[in-house]
Design a protein around this motif. Structure first.
Motif, short mmCIF file in Angstrom:
data_model
loop_
_atom_site.label_atom_id
_atom_site.label_comp_id
_atom_site.label_asym_id
_atom_site.label_seq_id
_atom_site.Cartn_x
_atom_site.Cartn_y
_atom_site.Cartn_z
N GLN A 66 0.83 -1.21 0.00
CA GLN A 66 0.00 0.00 0.00
C GLN A 66 0.86 1.26 0.00
OE1 GLN A 66 -3.38 0.10 -0.04
NE2 GLN A 66 -4.06 1.99 0.96
N ILE A 67 1.91 1.28 0.80
CA ILE A 67 2.78 2.45 0.89
C ILE A 67 3.44 2.74 -0.45
CG2 ILE A 67 4.99 3.22 1.86
CD1 ILE A 67 4.08 1.91 4.52
N VAL A 68 3.98 1.72 -1.09
CA VAL A 68 4.66 1.93 -2.37
C VAL A 68 3.67 2.42 -3.42
CG1 VAL A 68 5.90 0.79 -4.26
CG2 VAL A 68 6.52 0.29 -1.88
N GLN A 72 3.50 6.09 -5.44
CA GLN A 72 3.40 6.20 -6.90
C GLN A 72 2.25 7.10 -7.33
OE1 GLN A 72 2.99 2.23 -8.55
NE2 GLN A 72 5.06 2.32 -9.34
N ARG A 73 1.20 7.16 -6.52
CA ARG A 73 -0.06 7.79 -6.94
C ARG A 73 -0.37 9.05 -6.16
NH1 ARG A 73 -3.73 2.44 -8.36
NH2 ARG A 73 -1.99 1.20 -9.14
N ALA A 230 10.37 6.13 0.20
CA ALA A 230 10.30 7.09 -0.91
C ALA A 230 11.68 7.41 -1.45
CB ALA A 230 9.60 8.37 -0.45
N ALA A 231 12.63 7.65 -0.56
CA ALA A 231 13.99 7.99 -0.99
C ALA A 231 14.64 6.81 -1.70
CB ALA A 231 14.82 8.42 0.21
N HIS A 232 14.47 5.61 -1.14
CA HIS A 232 15.09 4.42 -1.73
C HIS A 232 14.54 4.11 -3.11
CE1 HIS A 232 17.01 0.49 -1.86
NE2 HIS A 232 15.84 -0.06 -2.12
N GLY A 236 8.14 10.29 -5.16
CA GLY A 236 7.69 11.44 -4.40
C GLY A 236 8.80 12.40 -4.04
N LEU A 237 9.79 12.53 -4.90
CA LEU A 237 10.89 13.44 -4.62
C LEU A 237 10.61 14.82 -5.23
CD1 LEU A 237 13.98 11.12 -5.27
CD2 LEU A 237 12.66 11.46 -3.16
N LEU A 238 10.98 15.86 -4.51
CA LEU A 238 10.87 17.22 -5.00
C LEU A 238 12.02 17.51 -5.96
CD1 LEU A 238 9.99 18.90 -1.59
CD2 LEU A 238 8.41 18.39 -3.48
#
Length: 324
Positions: A66-68, A72-73, A230-232, A236-238
């Protein structure tokens, strides 16, 4: 190999049906020949943008899927499906063992970027073509997220899972018997301790590709854990390269137990949702099983050096071993 029983002489409903895949316990529907095909040249080739959620059963698989998917969304849970044979997060071993395995493996190749997979495989049976140098896969950009959990809670969570799934033919299985199966590695995915030791070694050797997380850490610090994922996975990176904190907040909210229970209540995955708390094992374990589990955990920790990770989960495992 054909399907067999861990307790062949037990009454019906207490036999625990499974299929051996290179001597490792798999659900009866998984086929060794087809899992091997995934690993051979021409099998499942991971891409540089693929993500594989990799767990021992009942160690945080569903919440990490769910987190991944939420990352993505943009944190929107609408339309997310956790069906094991669906296109959002297909379970490789099950898809590869379908009615038309060659067609089903080919279907995996048609999924759009970025593909997210689920697997419960041991390190040496990871169902994708490995690299020539022995790495888990040839795609340097592929990302694996391995989630571990303390063995006490994992065992307790697996027990109703085994009883609830008709394929195991274990609806009447008793706790003491299941504990014996767990300790001897005769449950789904084999020996809990060997599974984690092998994946921990892989993560230590390949930290750029494999992120090692603890379910206990996710419960204690969901924001930090989601940010690490998220980082790995580069999600979702700015533009600055940092993780979007607002997205992390949305993902944490939509991956809570209560939110997921409501979202997936009508889906095939609904029986996967249990409270997922840490420490529930105390209601099941008498002193002798506690001591046996603690000894086995302690041996695994010693063999793994710094013991399957650092920080909260390491302290939790050690505290459990001391407490009993």
């Amino acid at each position: 190999p054909g399907a067999t029983y861990a307790r062949p002489d037990a009454p019906a409903g207490q036999r625990y049906k499974y299929r051996p895949v290179h001597s490792i316990v798999y659900p009866p529907g998984c086929l060794q020949s087809q899992i091997d095909e995934c690993r051979r040249p021409g099998g499942l080739v991971l891409r540089d943008d693929d993500i594989a959620v990799t767990t021992y059963p009942k160690c945080g698989t569903t919440v990490m899927q769910q987190i991944v998917l939420l990352l993505q969304r943009n944190g929107n849970p609408q339309g997310i499906s956790l069906d094991a044979t669906g296109s959002d997060t297909p379970w490789i071993e099950q898809v590869a063992s379908g009615r038309d395995p060659a067609k089903d493996r080919a279907w995996l190749d048609t999924l759009p970027a970025r593909r997210v997979f689920k697997t419960h495989a041991c390190r040496h049976l990871f169902p994708a073509v490995p690299s020539r140098n022995g790495a888990v896969c040839a795609a340097a950009g592929a990302r694996l997220v391995v989630v571990c959990r303390n063995p006490f809670d994992a065992c307790v969570s697996m027990y109703p899972h085994a009883r609830d799934k008709p394929v195991f033919e274990y609806a009447d299985g008793e706790w003491d018997d299941f504990f014996g199966l767990f300790m001897s590695g005769q449950v789904e995915s084999g020996c809990f301790f060997a599974w984690h030791a092998a994946w921990h070694a892989a993560a230590q050797a390949d930290p750029g590709r494999i992120l090692w997380l603890h379910y206990e850490a996710l419960l204690a610090d969901p924001h930090g854990t989601v940010a690490a994922v998220a980082a790995h996975c580069r999600l979702g990176l700015l533009p600055s390269g940092t993780v979007d904190a607002a997205l992390v907040q949305r993902v944490v909210a939509a991956s809570s137990f209560s939110a997921m229970k409501v979202q997936h209540e009508a889906s095939a995955a609904k029986n996967h949702f249990r409270p997922g708390k840490s420490g529930g094992w105390r209601a099941y374990f008498s002193r002798a099983p506690k001591e046996a589990m603690a000894r086995k955990a302690a041996r695994t920790l010693r063999r793994a050096g710094r013991a399957l990770g650092t920080g909260l989960a390491l302290d939790a495992w050690r505290a459990l071993a001391r407490r009993v």
